[in-house]
Each structure stands twice: as C-alpha cells, then as structure tokens.
Design a protein around this motif. Structure first.
Motif, PDB file in Angstrom:
ATOM      1  N   GLN A  75     -99.377  24.899 -24.562  1.00 42.71           N
ATOM      2  CA  GLN A  75    -100.671  24.538 -24.771  1.00 42.71           C
ATOM      3  C   GLN A  75    -101.505  24.642 -23.341  1.00 42.71           C
ATOM      4  O   GLN A  75    -102.559  25.218 -23.237  1.00 42.71           O
ATOM      5  CB  GLN A  75    -100.760  23.428 -25.138  1.00 42.71           C
ATOM      6  CG  GLN A  75    -102.356  22.730 -25.585  1.00 42.71           C
ATOM      7  CD  GLN A  75    -102.332  21.612 -26.543  1.00 42.71           C
ATOM      8  OE1 GLN A  75    -101.327  20.922 -26.781  1.00 42.71           O
ATOM      9  NE2 GLN A  75    -103.488  21.328 -26.679  1.00 42.71           N
ATOM     10  N   SER A  79    -106.362  26.261 -27.017  1.00 45.65           N
ATOM     11  CA  SER A  79    -107.273  25.106 -27.124  1.00 45.65           C
ATOM     12  C   SER A  79    -107.764  24.559 -25.947  1.00 45.65           C
ATOM     13  O   SER A  79    -108.929  23.875 -26.138  1.00 45.65           O
ATOM     14  CB  SER A  79    -106.503  24.008 -27.878  1.00 45.65           C
ATOM     15  OG  SER A  79    -105.318  23.730 -26.885  1.00 45.65           O
ATOM     16  N   GLU A 135    -100.833  26.427 -29.542  1.00 45.58           N
ATOM     17  CA  GLU A 135    -102.194  26.049 -29.499  1.00 45.58           C
ATOM     18  C   GLU A 135    -102.446  26.692 -27.916  1.00 45.58           C
ATOM     19  O   GLU A 135    -103.140  25.954 -27.185  1.00 45.58           O
ATOM     20  CB  GLU A 135    -102.535  24.579 -29.523  1.00 45.58           C
ATOM     21  CG  GLU A 135    -102.033  23.898 -30.890  1.00 45.58           C
ATOM     22  CD  GLU A 135    -102.954  22.665 -31.081  1.00 45.58           C
ATOM     23  OE1 GLU A 135    -104.186  22.747 -30.894  1.00 45.58           O
ATOM     24  OE2 GLU A 135    -102.306  21.816 -31.665  1.00 45.58           O
ATOM     25  N   SER A 176     -96.294  21.346 -33.514  1.00 43.33           N
ATOM     26  CA  SER A 176     -95.681  21.694 -32.458  1.00 43.33           C
ATOM     27  C   SER A 176     -94.162  21.217 -32.307  1.00 43.33           C
ATOM     28  O   SER A 176     -93.678  21.900 -31.652  1.00 43.33           O
ATOM     29  CB  SER A 176     -96.460  20.684 -31.343  1.00 43.33           C
ATOM     30  OG  SER A 176     -97.475  21.215 -30.846  1.00 43.33           O
TER      31      SER A 176
END
Lengths: 284, 249
Positions: free
Chosen positions: B78, B156, B153, B42
C-alpha cells in the motif's frame, strides 16, 4: 567594541584596495549572521575579560592564571618537546579504547537488536553492568591488568561500550517493521537483513551513539590517566595539582577540550556523507 | 495457476480474519479482491505472498504450496516502502542481490524505464512525489520478473489524478507481458477498471461473498453506460455483503 573597531579597519582597507564591496557586506549585522563569528563571540569576550581582570590584579593569577600565561605554558611544553608525547599517548588510548568499545557495542547491539531471544538473554545483564559507575572498575582493572596500558584502554572501552550498545540496540528496535517485511519478501538471510536493512536504518541513531561514546571515551581517559600514568594529558592534570601549578591544569583542560572537539568534528565529518538521504528539518 | 483451498487465517486462535476462501486465478488474469475494511483482503494477499502461514487450508502456485515468500510472487504494498538510505535505482536493485553488477544495472535501468521514472534513478526516495515513489515500488517488484504480481491497495495513498495514471500504467504493464495480477482494493471503480474478475468479500469473518466477471472491453471508461450499470450492480453486491455481515452479527 573590539568587533566594531575590527569592522571599521576592514572597511578602510577594502576601500583602499579599491574593492567594490559596499559597507553593507561587512556590517555588524553580517558579522553577527556569520556562524563562526557568532560562535566565537562568547568565548572571546570571556577570555578577554579574564585577561583584563588578571592584569588589573582583581583575581589571583596563582589561583586563576590569565589566558596569556596558560598559552605561555602550552608554548613552553611545545618548546621542550614534551607536549606531543602527552597529546599523542592520550589520543592513542582514546582511539584504541574507542575502537574496542565500539566493536563490542556494535556486535552486541546489532545481535540483541535483531534477536528478541538474545535481547532477553543479555540485555538485563548489560543494563545491570551499566549501572555500575565505571570508575568503580579502576581498582579491579589495576589488580587484573597491572598499571600500564591495558587497564587504561579497557576502562575507556568500557565507557564507550555502553552508549554504543544502547544506541544501536534501541535504533535497531525502532526500525520500521514494514521495511523489514520488504526484506522478507526478497528472502534476505538474517545477516543480509542486519547488514542491508537494520544497520542502515538505524544509522542516524548509531552515529549519535558513536559520538556519545567518543565523548565518554575522553571522559574516561582522564580517569584512566589518574590511575598512575607517567605521560598524557591526564598526567599533566595530576602533575599540575601535585606541583600547585594551575596554569598546567588549565592548559591540560584546554587541550582536552580541543582534542575532544577535533575528534568529534572528524567523526561527524566522516559520517555525514552516510546520512545524505535524510530529509531532515535542519541539515545539521 | 494460483489457487487457494479452504484458506483460513486467525491471528489470536479464536476469531477468524479469513475463513474458507477457495479461489483460482488463471495465468495472465487480473483478479480483483474488493471489500471494505476488516474483510481480510490484505490478509489474503499476505497469505498469497507467503508473509503469513495459513491457519487452515492451503494456498498454492502451480501446485506448490505457498509457505514462504518466493521469487515467483512479487508484492506491491500500500505504501511504497522504499529504503530511505538507498537511491531509487538501488531500491529497485534491492531484490536482485545475487546477480552480477552489470546485469543488475541493466535490469534496473530497464525496469525504471518501464515504469517511466528513468530520469529519477539517482534521486533519494525523500525527493520523489507519491506517484513516483509508487512507480519505483512497482519497478522493484517487476525487476525480479515474478510470474504473479500482488497489489495491496497500491494507489490508495495518492491523489485522484495520479491514481488514474497509475491504474492505466499498471494495465499497460500487464498488456505488455500478461503476468498474473491480483489487486486488492476497496474502490469499486478501480476494481471495474482493472479486473477481469472481481471477488466481493464480506467481513467478520472475511469470506468470499460472490464473484463477478467484468466482460467490458479495455480501455474502460467510467462514463460508459455499461460501466455505470456494472458499477451500480457492484455497489449493490457490496451493500449486500456488508448487510450479510450485519445480519449475522
């Protein structure tokens, strides 16, 4: 008992009118389910009891005049045309003080909320000033600004300033860092960040702060009008005390309650559409 | 071309979260950065987005060093990170503040259509499903037409079915105009379904462990024997990467 009598009468009238409404629709249960009815229940019973006790001469009407006498006093103030002057000047002072206090609280709250440096520079001083009981300013304001409108409006503005400042600064500090980062990705300038992210995100806290501020504004207008006013609801209070007229004092108190509630409802109503996006537990 | 050269990042001045990462992503390529938690993937993405400054080395887009967010690089977080006080279309318009209103409206409508949530344009974010919210976030990133789109991500937080749909959808968006995508994930299947190339990361400090080219034709199917074989190999690489860290520790 009053309630059930009223229910019966309504039912009868409805039947005479040939309405299709069944008795269940206006049962006691339905009345208790009605927000307005339920909210009015306690004050109506209290006022009724007070009136009855006064009529039975169980309490001194000189010390505690019954509601009917207070209403009569308000009626006579309306009749001789002085009521509007009192209400108007008090309302004007609150509105002006509220506007000034809100403006200052908003600018400083947004600035210290946004900038850590400004916060560390100014917040200790503001918190220090906040711990001074605001009434303590009165002699100084009179010395500085005389006895007319300026010291009164200033005192109210001071009272409004602190909750607005504190609420907004706290609200801005609480804004989700993740949302601020989205604004960074799109290269927002500091002013755009404040206007389009920090202020809207802290709007719920800000609006609560405004309502607190308005409440304090009404509190401080009383103090302001104690310091030598010739007109206003606060003047009515002092005048009632000087002339030994409890009915006038209670009338003024009732008018304060009414005005405070009305202005708060107005502020609440005006700001409510701004919070439509909130996915709250209870839509207040 | 998106490149980094000996890129490193430390937040406390002593331990490196990311160390000596050199990579290059060709125009129109999908690069997947695969690794467990704490591998700095990240952080790598945040450096590419210009949200962080490198401690050492450089990141550059077409030769220009990346030191701050740029309109050429979009980022899908995310979480959707929608502004709760703005409607879906106003959220998508969040990055278009300098355009005239009519053009902004058209581009927002087009972006919402592309991600398949045109019918939710006037909804509040609190009324969206997880998948819809992430689609809105993708629309917000797409609407500014960045050359590079970074995904941190991005799937997720949604359920398995929605995740598969979103993966397919993002691939369809990529097919449409072949932007450069960099996708960070910890999910091997996601990496193999999406990537042209996969960088397997190891942790403490975050470094590139190895590189893997996925030369399976698209659309890829998880039960295809080649896919299954590649998944096994990737898992071994990922194990080796975490083992390397454990041996070093």
């Amino acid at each position: 008992m009053v309630t059930s009598d009223a229910t019966d009468r309504t039912t009868t009238r409805a039947d005479e009118g040939g309405w299709a409404a069944g008795p269940a629709a206006i049962s006691l249960g339905a009345l208790l389910g009605n927000r307005l009815v339920l909210g009015l229940l306690v004050p109506v019973v209290a006022l009724g009891g007070w009136e009855l006790l006064a009529a039975a001469e169980m309490i001194s009407t000189k010390v505690l005049p019954p509601p009917s006498e207070v209403l009569g006093t308000i009626g006579s103030l309306v009749a001789d045309g002085t009521l509007w002057g009192h209400v108007w000047i008090t309302l004007w002072r609150v509105v002006l003080g509220f506007a000034l206090g809100t403006a200052a609280g908003t600018v400083l709250g947004a600035a210290t909320g946004y900038s850590g440096t400004l916060f560390r520079l100014l917040d200790p001083t503001i918190q220090g000033l906040r711990s001074i009981p605001s009434i303590a300013w009165v002699p100084l304001f009179i010395l500085w600004f005389g006895i007319f409108e300026t010291p009164k409006v200033t005192l109210i503005a001071v009272g409004v300033f602190f909750p607005v400042y504190l609420g907004l600064a706290t609200g801005v500090h609480g804004v989700d860092r993740k949302l601020v980062e989205v604004a960074r990705i799109y290269r927002y300038t500091p002013l755009q960040l404040i206007g389009r992210v920090l202020l809207p995100a802290s709007l719920p806290a800000y609006i609560t702060a405004l309502r607190n501020g308005l409440g304090l504004g009404w509190m401080f207008v009383v103090a302001a009008e104690f310091m030598g006013a010739s007109q206003g609801l606060g003047y009515l209070l002092i005048d009632g005390q000087m002339t030994g007229r409890a009915d006038r004092i209670i009338a003024a108190i009732l008018l304060f309650a009414l005005m405070g509630k009305l202005t708060d409802a107005l502020l609440h109503g005006l700001t409510r559409p701004l919070l439509r996006w909130q996915d709250s537990f209870k839509k207040a | 071309m998106l490149t980094t050269s000996h890129l490193g990042k430390s937040f406390d001045g002593t331990s490196m979260v990311l160390q000596d990462v050199s990579l290059s992503v060709a125009r129109g390529e999908i690069l997947v950065v695969l690794g467990g938690s704490g591998c700095g993937k990240s952080t790598l993405l945040r450096l590419l987005a210009g949200l962080e400054r490198p401690t050492s080395g450089t990141a550059a887009l077409d030769g220009e060093p990346i030191l701050a967010p740029s309109p050429k690089v979009g980022l899908v977080f995310q979480e959707p990170r929608l502004m709760p006080w703005l409607t879906v279309s106003d959220n998508v318009a969040f990055g278009l503040r300098d355009l005239p209103a009519a053009e902004r409206r058209d581009r927002v409508a087009a972006a919402l259509k592309r991600v398949g949530i045109a019918h939710r344009a006037n909804a509040w974010p609190s009324e969206l499903s997880g998948g819809q919210a992430q689609r809105a976030a993708i629309a917000r990133a797409l609407v500014t037409e960045p050359a590079v789109l970074l995904f941190d991500e991005p799937f997720s937080a949604v359920d398995a079915l929605t995740r598969a749909q979103l993966q397919e959808h993002v691939l369809a968006l990529w097919e449409a105009d072949r932007r450069t995508f960099v996708v960070v994930t910890h999910d091997i299947e996601e990496a193999l379904i999406m990537g042209d190339r996969i960088l397997v990361m190891r942790s403490h400090p975050g470094q590139i462990h190895c590189e893997l080219t996925v030369d399976l034709p698209r659309p890829r199917h998880v039960d295809d024997p080649d896919f299954v074989g590649l998944r096994r190999r990737t898992l071994e690489l990922l194990r080796a990467a975490s083992g390397a860290h454990r041996d070093a520790a």
